[in-house]
Enzyme design. Sequence first.
Site, PDB file in Angstrom:
ATOM      1  CD  GLU B 106      36.281   2.699  37.353  1.00  0.00           C
ATOM      2  OE1 GLU B 106      35.957   3.894  37.446  1.00  0.00           O
ATOM      3  OE2 GLU B 106      35.443   1.758  37.283  1.00  0.00           O
ATOM      4  N   GLY B 138      36.287   0.449  45.410  1.00  0.00           N
ATOM      5  CA  GLY B 138      36.387   1.681  46.185  1.00  0.00           C
ATOM      6  C   GLY B 138      35.796   1.554  47.572  1.00  0.00           C
ATOM      7  CG  ASP B 155      33.431  10.529  38.717  1.00  0.00           C
ATOM      8  OD1 ASP B 155      32.235  10.513  38.382  1.00  0.00           O
ATOM      9  OD2 ASP B 155      34.366  10.643  37.907  1.00  0.00           O
ATOM     10  CB  THR B 157      27.385   4.551  37.633  1.00  0.00           C
ATOM     11  OG1 THR B 157      27.214   3.593  38.688  1.00  0.00           O
ATOM     12  CG2 THR B 157      28.596   4.142  36.808  1.00  0.00           C
TER      13      THR B 157
END
Lengths: 275, 275
Positions: B106, B138, B155, B157
Amino acid sequence: MELWYTEKQTERFGITAKIKRTLHTEKTEFQQLDMIETEEFGNMLVLDGMVMTTERDEFVYHEMVAHVPLFTHPNPKHVLVVGGGDGGVIREVLKHPSVEKATLVEIDGKVVEYSKKYLPTIAGALDDERVDVQIADGFMHIAQSEAEYDVIMVDSTEPVGPAVKLFEKGFYEGISKALKEDGVFVAQTDNPWFQEELIRTVYKDISEIFPITRVYTANIPTYPSGLWTFTIGSKKHDPLEVSDERFHEIDSKYYTKEIHTAAFALPKFVGDLLK
Amino acid sequence: MELWYTEKQTERFGITAKIKRTLHTEKTEFQQLDMIETEEFGNMLVLDGMVMTTERDEFVYHEMVAHVPLFTHPNPKHVLVVGGGDGGVIREVLKHPSVEKATLVEIDGKVVEYSKKYLPTIAGALDDERVDVQIADGFMHIAQSEAEYDVIMVDSTEPVGPAVKLFEKGFYEGISKALKEDGVFVAQTDNPWFQEELIRTVYKDISEIFPITRVYTANIPTYPSGLWTFTIGSKKHDPLEVSDERFHEIDSKYYTKEIHTAAFALPKFVGDLLK
């Protein structure tokens, strides 16, 4: 000046849509009717503060109400739509060549009048010669019908105002009587995020009357939660046992043969409501 | 005083949620982070003005990102989640007993920090001993990995801010390299009502890299349009050819074995985007 229409879908959550203008607003004999022109979804019909249909996303609801029961019945000739004064369900019904007559019983003539004026791509089908539009109480119409229809679709508002009695068990018993011996019926039964109890009750009531009762879903952006349920009650034909060759090509934007079956695969929390 | 949080999901349409209070608001190194307590959906994480997750409906997204690829792969041991700092995907990943290690990369440590504080039922799994949380980019992590992972989940935004490069073809090529020879990858790919072009482009890019590319959907009430897409790229295993006995019982509220397959039946207008 920016104008926004906001619908509180619950006391605590809602949608908001930028609008160009209000096309019509009127307190009819039965409900508050508003027609607004939105920027994202085109013209939008609002009854008693709830979005009924919009030009942009109406195809989902109308296709899924109509085609699932109509492909479930092997030879639907006479179809009844209770409510549905905007004409969208009728438009989809007429895509089935077996249908000889489609009767629409809408309680509020103003819905038909202003849908024809402001939602012509939806309501245009109401002028087809196979369509019989009756401005009358659908509950009474059902009570007076016997073994008349192959397929009945209940395209009501949510259970407030004139639609409350369309969610009662006595109404579903009337529908069973109004259907022929192999008839199929479908009702829109709201959303599983904010109306769990309604879905549970309606499913129980319908399954006590019809030998085959099944729930399916569709995604409708302007309806609460975006996930909508439909409940089918059928005397003989199972929507999950439609033979492959029975599906004919149909002009659609949401419904497909694969969606017909997949729509009955319920998210676990929805399936749990029916247990 | 009534406080409402309104998200314009497009310039012309949005959702609005009654809130009790703002729990935290901060401009991090990467984005605007807001945590609010809503009445309908519980605590809600908002990044750059977009709802990321809420306590009430988070299960849909997290289950559907995780379980579809994890049941597609016959024996996932090492799993990578890119983004997902709230920990929800990791929580679902850990429900698969084959998983020995789950790496989370993250970019924004503040997302992890405030998710742990205000979304404990979602972020709690990040403290599991099988989980390796890395606060890092990432995109760079992927570029430096080779044949390391069985399953990779993106995963992110929506494609604004730090996530833009997570929607580029070069990133998907890196993912292919970072996966083992029978690896499976999934990305959240936004909604088909307002992001048609994104879905079309991403599908084309991924299908030029992976022999098996498939799109599936789920209903998420607080996401734009309520209909969300996920795109799978797989080197060997087809999500539609998972043998029945491979599905084991899993604690879920949305995902079921039937949903696994049904989610790939796309509404016609969505399927048409991929042609």
